[in-house]
Design a protein around this motif. Structure first.
Motif, PDB file in Angstrom:
ATOM      1  N   HIS A  88     -22.820  -8.338  46.442  1.00  0.00           N
ATOM      2  CA  HIS A  88     -21.771  -8.699  47.332  1.00  0.00           C
ATOM      3  C   HIS A  88     -20.368  -8.333  47.042  1.00  0.00           C
ATOM      4  O   HIS A  88     -20.037  -8.452  45.927  1.00  0.00           O
ATOM      5  N   VAL A  89     -19.642  -8.175  48.128  1.00  0.00           N
ATOM      6  CA  VAL A  89     -18.146  -7.896  47.844  1.00  0.00           C
ATOM      7  C   VAL A  89     -17.548  -9.042  48.497  1.00  0.00           C
ATOM      8  O   VAL A  89     -17.830  -9.217  49.775  1.00  0.00           O
ATOM      9  N   GLU A  90     -16.593  -9.672  47.992  1.00  0.00           N
ATOM     10  CA  GLU A  90     -15.983 -10.774  48.794  1.00  0.00           C
ATOM     11  C   GLU A  90     -14.487 -10.622  48.642  1.00  0.00           C
ATOM     12  O   GLU A  90     -13.753 -10.122  47.664  1.00  0.00           O
ATOM     13  N   ALA A  91     -13.480 -11.071  49.794  1.00  0.00           N
ATOM     14  CA  ALA A  91     -12.080 -10.954  49.576  1.00  0.00           C
ATOM     15  C   ALA A  91     -11.474 -11.925  50.686  1.00  0.00           C
ATOM     16  O   ALA A  91     -12.417 -12.652  51.230  1.00  0.00           O
ATOM     17  N   GLY A  92     -10.229 -12.087  50.342  1.00  0.00           N
ATOM     18  CA  GLY A  92      -9.670 -13.112  51.139  1.00  0.00           C
ATOM     19  C   GLY A  92      -9.331 -12.829  52.675  1.00  0.00           C
ATOM     20  O   GLY A  92      -9.027 -13.628  53.383  1.00  0.00           O
ATOM     21  N   SER A  93      -9.382 -11.460  53.018  1.00  0.00           N
ATOM     22  CA  SER A  93      -9.258 -11.166  54.324  1.00  0.00           C
ATOM     23  C   SER A  93      -9.957  -9.622  54.608  1.00  0.00           C
ATOM     24  O   SER A  93     -10.463  -9.032  53.641  1.00  0.00           O
ATOM     25  N   ARG A  94      -9.982  -9.325  55.935  1.00  0.00           N
ATOM     26  CA  ARG A  94     -10.956  -8.189  56.162  1.00  0.00           C
ATOM     27  C   ARG A  94     -10.098  -6.997  55.647  1.00  0.00           C
ATOM     28  O   ARG A  94     -10.764  -6.300  55.064  1.00  0.00           O
ATOM     29  N   PRO A  95      -8.835  -6.670  55.759  1.00  0.00           N
ATOM     30  CA  PRO A  95      -8.220  -5.772  54.985  1.00  0.00           C
ATOM     31  C   PRO A  95      -8.328  -5.666  53.343  1.00  0.00           C
ATOM     32  O   PRO A  95      -8.547  -4.608  53.088  1.00  0.00           O
ATOM     33  N   ARG A 103     -12.572   0.723  46.728  1.00  0.00           N
ATOM     34  CA  ARG A 103     -12.715   0.699  45.219  1.00  0.00           C
ATOM     35  C   ARG A 103     -13.942   0.754  44.445  1.00  0.00           C
ATOM     36  O   ARG A 103     -14.143   1.714  43.669  1.00  0.00           O
ATOM     37  N   LEU A 104     -14.878   0.101  45.081  1.00  0.00           N
ATOM     38  CA  LEU A 104     -16.210  -0.029  44.544  1.00  0.00           C
ATOM     39  C   LEU A 104     -16.684   1.534  44.613  1.00  0.00           C
ATOM     40  O   LEU A 104     -17.370   2.026  43.933  1.00  0.00           O
ATOM     41  N   MET A 105     -16.716   2.097  46.067  1.00  0.00           N
ATOM     42  CA  MET A 105     -17.340   3.280  46.185  1.00  0.00           C
ATOM     43  C   MET A 105     -16.577   4.577  45.456  1.00  0.00           C
ATOM     44  O   MET A 105     -17.533   5.336  44.859  1.00  0.00           O
ATOM     45  N   ALA A 106     -15.274   4.271  45.189  1.00  0.00           N
ATOM     46  CA  ALA A 106     -14.596   5.308  44.307  1.00  0.00           C
ATOM     47  C   ALA A 106     -15.050   5.373  42.939  1.00  0.00           C
ATOM     48  O   ALA A 106     -15.045   6.400  42.178  1.00  0.00           O
ATOM     49  N   SER A 132     -27.201   8.136  41.971  1.00  0.00           N
ATOM     50  CA  SER A 132     -28.371   8.796  42.543  1.00  0.00           C
ATOM     51  C   SER A 132     -28.846   7.964  43.988  1.00  0.00           C
ATOM     52  O   SER A 132     -28.990   6.803  44.275  1.00  0.00           O
ATOM     53  N   GLY A 133     -28.641   8.999  44.838  1.00  0.00           N
ATOM     54  CA  GLY A 133     -28.896   8.828  46.476  1.00  0.00           C
ATOM     55  C   GLY A 133     -27.589   8.090  46.864  1.00  0.00           C
ATOM     56  O   GLY A 133     -26.583   8.267  46.199  1.00  0.00           O
ATOM     57  N   GLN A 134     -27.679   7.510  48.000  1.00  0.00           N
ATOM     58  CA  GLN A 134     -26.433   7.330  48.732  1.00  0.00           C
ATOM     59  C   GLN A 134     -26.218   5.931  48.607  1.00  0.00           C
ATOM     60  O   GLN A 134     -27.238   4.859  49.015  1.00  0.00           O
ATOM     61  N   PRO A 135     -25.158   5.476  48.211  1.00  0.00           N
ATOM     62  CA  PRO A 135     -24.771   4.009  48.253  1.00  0.00           C
ATOM     63  C   PRO A 135     -24.693   3.247  49.601  1.00  0.00           C
ATOM     64  O   PRO A 135     -24.401   3.802  50.348  1.00  0.00           O
ATOM     65  N   LEU A 144     -16.309 -12.457  58.755  1.00  0.00           N
ATOM     66  CA  LEU A 144     -16.208 -13.036  57.509  1.00  0.00           C
ATOM     67  C   LEU A 144     -16.002 -11.954  56.653  1.00  0.00           C
ATOM     68  O   LEU A 144     -16.421 -10.720  56.655  1.00  0.00           O
ATOM     69  N   PRO A 145     -14.899 -11.994  55.487  1.00  0.00           N
ATOM     70  CA  PRO A 145     -14.656 -10.911  54.468  1.00  0.00           C
ATOM     71  C   PRO A 145     -15.627 -11.023  53.457  1.00  0.00           C
ATOM     72  O   PRO A 145     -15.172 -10.992  52.362  1.00  0.00           O
ATOM     73  N   VAL A 146     -16.962 -10.631  53.732  1.00  0.00           N
ATOM     74  CA  VAL A 146     -17.890 -10.593  52.662  1.00  0.00           C
ATOM     75  C   VAL A 146     -18.605  -9.456  53.280  1.00  0.00           C
ATOM     76  O   VAL A 146     -19.181  -8.972  54.481  1.00  0.00           O
ATOM     77  N   ALA A 147     -19.260  -8.478  52.350  1.00  0.00           N
ATOM     78  CA  ALA A 147     -20.170  -7.488  52.713  1.00  0.00           C
ATOM     79  C   ALA A 147     -21.230  -7.450  51.465  1.00  0.00           C
ATOM     80  O   ALA A 147     -20.994  -7.707  50.496  1.00  0.00           O
ATOM     81  N   ASP A 148     -22.231  -6.803  51.913  1.00  0.00           N
ATOM     82  CA  ASP A 148     -23.524  -6.337  50.671  1.00  0.00           C
ATOM     83  C   ASP A 148     -23.451  -5.074  50.278  1.00  0.00           C
ATOM     84  O   ASP A 148     -23.139  -4.173  51.214  1.00  0.00           O
ATOM     85  N   PHE A 149     -23.994  -4.812  49.184  1.00  0.00           N
ATOM     86  CA  PHE A 149     -23.996  -3.507  48.706  1.00  0.00           C
ATOM     87  C   PHE A 149     -25.034  -3.228  47.931  1.00  0.00           C
ATOM     88  O   PHE A 149     -25.651  -4.268  47.241  1.00  0.00           O
ATOM     89  N   ASN A 150     -25.623  -2.008  47.846  1.00  0.00           N
ATOM     90  CA  ASN A 150     -26.723  -1.543  47.023  1.00  0.00           C
ATOM     91  C   ASN A 150     -26.169  -0.138  46.606  1.00  0.00           C
ATOM     92  O   ASN A 150     -25.749   0.608  47.165  1.00  0.00           O
ATOM     93  N   ILE A 151     -26.347   0.031  44.959  1.00  0.00           N
ATOM     94  CA  ILE A 151     -26.065   1.115  44.500  1.00  0.00           C
ATOM     95  C   ILE A 151     -27.181   1.664  43.565  1.00  0.00           C
ATOM     96  O   ILE A 151     -27.729   0.729  42.780  1.00  0.00           O
ATOM     97  N   SER A 152     -27.506   2.943  43.834  1.00  0.00           N
ATOM     98  CA  SER A 152     -28.400   3.442  42.782  1.00  0.00           C
ATOM     99  C   SER A 152     -27.836   4.513  41.807  1.00  0.00           C
ATOM    100  O   SER A 152     -26.997   5.225  42.071  1.00  0.00           O
ATOM    101  N   LEU A 153     -28.198   4.317  40.617  1.00  0.00           N
ATOM    102  CA  LEU A 153     -27.636   5.109  39.462  1.00  0.00           C
ATOM    103  C   LEU A 153     -28.639   5.666  38.503  1.00  0.00           C
ATOM    104  O   LEU A 153     -29.824   5.165  38.475  1.00  0.00           O
ATOM    105  N   VAL A 154     -28.619   6.799  38.124  1.00  0.00           N
ATOM    106  CA  VAL A 154     -29.544   7.432  36.983  1.00  0.00           C
ATOM    107  C   VAL A 154     -28.921   7.584  35.803  1.00  0.00           C
ATOM    108  O   VAL A 154     -27.598   8.134  35.672  1.00  0.00           O
ATOM    109  N   ALA A 155     -29.467   7.476  34.643  1.00  0.00           N
ATOM    110  CA  ALA A 155     -28.985   7.766  33.184  1.00  0.00           C
ATOM    111  C   ALA A 155     -29.962   8.661  32.708  1.00  0.00           C
ATOM    112  O   ALA A 155     -31.320   8.503  32.440  1.00  0.00           O
TER     113      ALA A 155
END
Length: 305
Positions: A88-95, A103-106, A132-135, A144-155
């Motif tokens: 999850h990503v949490e913040a104090g406001s929607r902006p 920042r996470l995607m970058a 690896s694949g699309q985040p 609510l200033p909360v979002a879910d994320f899923n990231i796939s990586l390959v080593a």
């Protein structure tokens, strides 16, 4: 109310997140393993980390014999490591949430490999990874200033390496000079006399941890002729048919098998047998001549399956 006789309460300072629990570092983004406390604060935390503690898959296959029991097995190797992070990503406001998501995607590497560092109660290990694949990012609730994320990586390299990446996490053995004995008795001598001989073994003992073959680089510094390293016990010797002048360094990467003399490849000068670092191995500095200024140094980075 505090009186002058009351004890002064010291402010409690939370330990750095990399020293407690399980925490991740991807690029410049820190992802904690502990949920963020309300009220909402800007930050990232993960609810699932898969592919990190598992051993990598195998490329081995077994083909059934057509006219007999059993089958034929090919050569097997460890496959690349697939890592998935859900959180999850949490913040104090929607902006602020929008900025945090960006920042996470970058921070997710697309082409170059960067370290994904996993801190486990102060122990830092990492894999070199890329996307690896699309985040995936899902806004949990519009207000609510909360979002879910899923990231796939390959080593590509499935090993987990010591330290947070870069030059950190490497261990150094040496430097040592060539084996020699100096001093001792000279003739004629009379009793009582002192035995003052000094012996230099020219050896390093690889006190290593880990469950996979570590990275290892051997560096020879001149002046020395035909520098090499002998594996005590097996007798295997790796040496190089060249002369190093004073100030020149020959760097030998035992994993990639690159041989660089002051940055220029000299792999064609390799002689003898390639050796690999193992826990407790004893390596001895060898050469065609003796020079008290010649040195050998071994750098290692421990690895786990």
């Amino acid at each position: 109310m505090r009186t002058r006789f009351s004890p002064i309460l010291e402010k409690s300072v939370a330990p750095p997140p990399e020293l407690t629990g399980v925490n991740l570092l991807l690029g410049v983004v820190s992802i904690t393993g502990t949920p963020l406390a309300a009220p909402y604060e800007a930050g990232y935390w993960f609810t699932s980390l898969t592919g990190w503690w598992d051993a990598a898959d195998s490329t081995g296959q077994t083909t059934q014999f057509l006219t007999a029991d059993g089958g034929w097995s090919n050569r097997a190797y460890r496959a690349f490591r697939q890592i998935d992070i859900t959180g999850h990503v949490e913040a104090g406001s929607r902006p602020e949430l929008r900025d945090a998501i960006e920042r996470l995607m970058a921070a997710i590497p697309v082409d170059p490999l960067v370290p994904l560092v996993v801190y486990e109660d102060g122990l830092a290990r990492h894999c070199m990874v890329r996307m690896s694949g699309q985040p995936k990012v899902v806004w949990a609730g519009g207000h609510l200033p909360v979002a879910d994320f899923n990231i796939s990586l390959v080593a590509p390299d499935p090993r987990k390496l010591a330290g947070p990446g870069g030059d950190l996490g490497w261990r150094v053995f040496g430097p040592v000079g060539l084996p020699s004995t100096t001093g001792g008795l000279t003739f004629p001598f009379t009793f009582p006399t002192a035995f003052t001989a000094v012996t230099t073994s020219g050896q390093v003992t690889l006190d290593l941890a880990g469950t996979a073959t570590p990275n290892a680089v051997v560096e020879f510094t001149g002046p020395v002729l035909n520098p090499g390293v002998r594996e005590v016990g097996t007798g295997r010797t790796l040496w190089f048919d060249l002369e190093l002048l004073a100030g020149q360094t020959l760097s030998v990467d035992l994993r990639t098998r690159s041989v660089l003399l002051n940055g220029v490849s000299r792999r064609g000068k390799r002689r003898g047998q390639w050796i690999a670092p193992t826990p407790g191995a004893v390596w001895e500095f060898t050469a065609a001549n003796y020079n008290s200024d010649a040195r050998m140094l071994v750098r290692t980075q421990e690895a786990w399956i």
